[in-house]
Design an enzyme around this catalytic site. Structure first.
Site, mmCIF file in Angstrom:
data_model
loop_
_atom_site.group_PDB
_atom_site.id
_atom_site.type_symbol
_atom_site.label_atom_id
_atom_site.label_comp_id
_atom_site.label_asym_id
_atom_site.label_seq_id
_atom_site.Cartn_x
_atom_site.Cartn_y
_atom_site.Cartn_z
ATOM 1 C CG ASP A 198 -2.216 0.935 0.972
ATOM 2 O OD1 ASP A 198 -2.082 1.708 -0.088
ATOM 3 O OD2 ASP A 198 -3.254 0.599 1.593
HETATM 4 C C1 BGC Z 1 -5.205 3.098 0.278
HETATM 5 C C2 BGC Z 1 -5.490 2.105 -0.650
HETATM 6 C C3 BGC Z 1 -5.543 2.452 -2.141
HETATM 7 C C4 BGC Z 1 -4.215 3.085 -2.359
HETATM 8 C C5 BGC Z 1 -3.980 3.764 -3.811
HETATM 9 C C6 BGC Z 1 -3.940 3.714 -0.061
HETATM 10 O O1 BGC Z 1 -3.867 4.993 0.619
HETATM 11 O O2 BGC Z 1 -5.006 2.569 1.797
HETATM 12 O O3 BGC Z 1 -6.738 1.385 -0.507
HETATM 13 O O4 BGC Z 1 -5.767 1.566 -2.945
HETATM 14 O O5 BGC Z 1 -3.963 4.127 -1.189
HETATM 15 O O6 BGC Z 1 -4.827 4.901 -3.833
#
Ligand code: BGC
Length: 715
Positions: free
Chosen positions: A283
């Protein structure tokens, strides 16, 4: 569908490609940056993304990044998205040594939130309230088609986290608190993505993200292994079996071990036991956070080593390119085996191959007519509304109802912070990340007040009205910005509710929340209460059509709605949880020791169906059955029928009950129908050190007030 021969040819191709790659090129494939890093830095937040060729060249050619994600500036329309991705792919395929395309990823978590004119659907918690796999599958399929139309092959969805922490800012992104429901709807979402050629889904966030102890996003969850396996793992396992191609990792830690550094979870469990062969992406910035935040790595380089050795194949860095150099240094110094880099890079290449990106670097699709997509969004919004209270049949507001007026002459006060706002309907991941910018929505976006004014004589003046529609709302937020200090709804809205219910007029409360915000007892004085969650842009119409009785509510709460801030207990608790202060165990299925505001599965209809019979059959440990339901009324209805299972005694204290199956069916007036079900084995057993097992003995199945006992014999 790709045939076996094509698959083999694809595998040969990526293997031979890998054999030609330098270490640095392989490390590049494992790197994902946000589009901001390759855009013109002079770009404003309202501008359409403008690539900066030099920055793009540095990322794509010099560092050879394998993936780019996200939106910068305003949402783009499909043609603008295609032009943007084309420009990137032309550089990736035309100017790099091996011509490998990148894989672009976006968060289209409830429809195409980052596409101008894209279709938005209700958030997952609302879809879960509909208990409709068909709607989830179709919404995912349309989302995938709209992404393909944009030339974007990778969706960071579905969320497969089971919502067991109501304080958590992403509760609305889950399919609710139940394991079986989350599992079935998660699979439906994966199937919807897989139905579109050239699109990959991404199950997230593996594993245990949704249960932070304090409720704050990206923080510690204390989850013993049996609970991890009983509650949080099943939707991921089911999604893997359904063919989900990629997974994203939980940003937090479990029992103090950041999941990005957990070889036990990301390799032993995920690869060894579950046999997952796809790409594991980190993430946002989570690899380096092993050093900067979690502090399990003394240096950034050690953070990279830990994450890659744990099983992360791609790092969403997402701002810098250091990851590429760090990997190279680690391999060159002998601290990271190149075989692990080969494995990760091969998985990324195999993903690209399976998406057909080597043949055509952009997927394509022509989604069906826009009005059909909007119609589905409306249907899903309506199906996910939950009528929690309807005292004296206040609803629907027809001539025959308690209001006793033709709607057009009914003076309806439409009030509260949710009454005239498009943002509270769609929630986060809508036009913007937080979804709280009303200017990002069209000027004529539907709001509850607007749609209500088409049918009723509306006013904001409660004192002058015949009835009051009180639209309570939480400002949309998500992730860390959505952390809250209390689940209790703010004092201002509660005072408003108290004042309005004191006027002696019917108050219909609509709850537009990301999570179950705790309400005072004044809510008992409301004539009707509708949980609306985040129903999406068609939510206003769905709500008003439900008020009018043009649509009958059939949704059921996919979570327990607490009454008290200290009583955050799942319906699937153990017997100890329902002990009252007198230590007395209740003898039936009522929540007497616990006192939620509304229990899991609560939901009324305008015309109730009946359960005529419940039958259960046992063959070994396979339990099947049927419910016979009848519609005694004069209008067609939909019935959502949950089947709960109780294991009476087990060597590990059994939950009081668990959802074992559910059926959802439409019934014509007077129709009686038998619907078959199969009890999910996971709802009857448990995990311990020896693995999963169902212990023989006495069980029962319950559908509303009908109970059937059954016995499982030793195998
Ligand atoms: C979130 C994810 C998301 C990613 C990309 C992160 O901050 O936790 O769920 O897919 O960002 O935007």
């Amino acid at each position: 569908m790709v045939g076996a021969e094509e698959t083999r040819a694809g595998q040969d191709r990526v293997r031979s490609l890998l054999a030609q790659m330098t270490l640095r090129e392989k490390a590049g494939q494992m790197t994902q940056v946000t589009i901001h890093t390759v855009c013109d830095p002079a770009m404003g937040p309202q501008d359409a993304a403008r690539l900066d060729p030099e920055r793009l060249r540095r990322a794509v050619v010099d560092f050879g990044v394998g993936s780019i994600l996200n939106v910068a500036g305003r949402p783009l329309n499909p043609a603008e998205w295609r032009a943007l991705v084309t420009e990137i792919q032309e550089m990736a395929t035309g100017e790099t040594r091996l011509g490998i395309p990148i894989v672009y990823g976006l968060d289209a978590v409830h429809g195409s939130g980052y596409t101008r004119g894209g279709t938005l659907f209700p958030h997952n918690l609302n879809l879960a309230a509909s208990w409709r796999e068909d709607l989830v599958r179709e919404a995912a399929r349309i989302t995938a088609e709209e992404l393909a139309e944009c030339g974007v092959p990778w969706n960071f969805a579905p969320v497969l986290d089971v919502g067991r922490q109501p304080l958590w800012s992403r509760f609305f992104e889950t399919f609710g608190e139940d394991v079986h429901l989350a599992k079935r709807l998660g699979v439906a979402a994966v199937e919807g993505h897989l139905a579109v050629d050239g699109i990959a889904a991404c199950g997230k966030h593996f594993l245990g993200y949704s249960a932070p102890a304090t409720g704050r996003d990206r923080t510690t969850a204390w989850i013993p292994e049996n609970r991890l396996r009983d509650v949080f793992l099943p939707p991921f396992r089911a999604a893997i079996e359904a063919g989900v191609q990629t997974l994203m990792v939980n940003s937090g830690d479990i029992n103090g071990v950041p999941v990005h550094a957990s070889r036990e979870l990301l390799t032993d469990l995920l690869r060894g036991e579950l046999g997952f062969e796809g790409v594991v992406v980190s993430d946002w910035e989570d690899v380096i956070k092993l050093h900067t935040i979690h502090r399990v790595a003394e240096t950034p380089r050690e953070a990279v080593r830990l994450a890659v050795m744990a099983g992360v194949d791609m790092s969403m860095t997402p701002y810098d390119l250091d990851f590429v150099d760090q990997i190279c240094e680690l391999v060159e110094s002998g601290d990271l085996p190149e075989s692990r880099i080969d494995e990760a890079a091969l998985r990324v290449l195999a993903l690209k191959e399976s998406l057909g990106l080597f043949e055509r670097p952009l997927p394509s699709a022509s989604p069906g007519p826009k009005r059909e997509r909007i119609a589905l969004s409306l249907e899903a919004a309506a199906a996910g509304l939950v009528l929690l209270e309807n005292r004296e049949n206040t609803l629907p507001l027809t001539e025959d109802s308690a209001a006793g007026r033709d709607p057009s002459s009914l003076r309806l006060a439409v009030v509260g912070p949710g009454c005239d706002s498009p943002t509270v309907l769609s929630g986060s991941w809508s036009q913007t990340w937080q979804g709280d910018d009303a200017t990002a929505f069209p000027d004529d976006a539907a709001t509850i007040a607007r749609v209500a004014s088409e049918y009723f004589d509306t006013t904001p003046q409660a004192e002058e009205a015949d009835a009051i529609l009180l639209c309570l709302a939480e400002r949309p937020s998500v992730e860390k910005p959505g952390d809250i200090d209390s689940l209790t709804l703010d004092g201002e809205q509660q005072s408003l509710g108290r004042a309005l219910t004191g006027l002696g007029k019917p108050v219909i409360a609509v709850l537009l929340f990301d999570r179950p915000r705790i309400l005072g007892d004044w809510i008992d004085a409301c004539a009707a209460v509708i949980w609306a969650g985040r129903p999406g842009p068609e939510g206003a119409r769905a709500i008003v059509e439900t008020l009018l009785g043009h649509r009958g509510p059939s949704g059921r709460l996919p979570f327990t709605y607490p009454r008290h801030p200290g009583e955050l207990v799942s319906y699937s608790h153990r017997w100890t949880d329902r002990l009252g202060r007198n230590y007395g165990l209740e003898k039936d299925y009522r929540f007497d020791g616990l006192n939620p505001r509304w229990p899991f599965c609560a939901g009324r209809s305008y015309a109730e169906g009946m359960v005529v019979a419940l039958e259960v059959e046992v063959a070994g440990q396979r339990v099947t059955g049927s419910v016979t339901v009848r519609n005694p009324g004069a209008n067609a209805i939909r019935m959502v029928v949950p089947i709960f299972v109780r294991d009476h005694y087990a060597s590990v204290a059994p939950p009081v009950e668990r959802l074992g199956a559910f059926v959802s069916t439409e019934l014509e007036p007077g129709e009686e129908r038998r619907v078959d079900f199969e009890v999910d084995p996971e709802s009857m057993g448990f995990h311990d050190d020896d693995g999963f097992r169902i212990e023989p003995g006495a069980f029962s199945a319950r559908v509303f007030d009908k109970v059937q006992e059954f016995t499982l014999l030793p195998l």
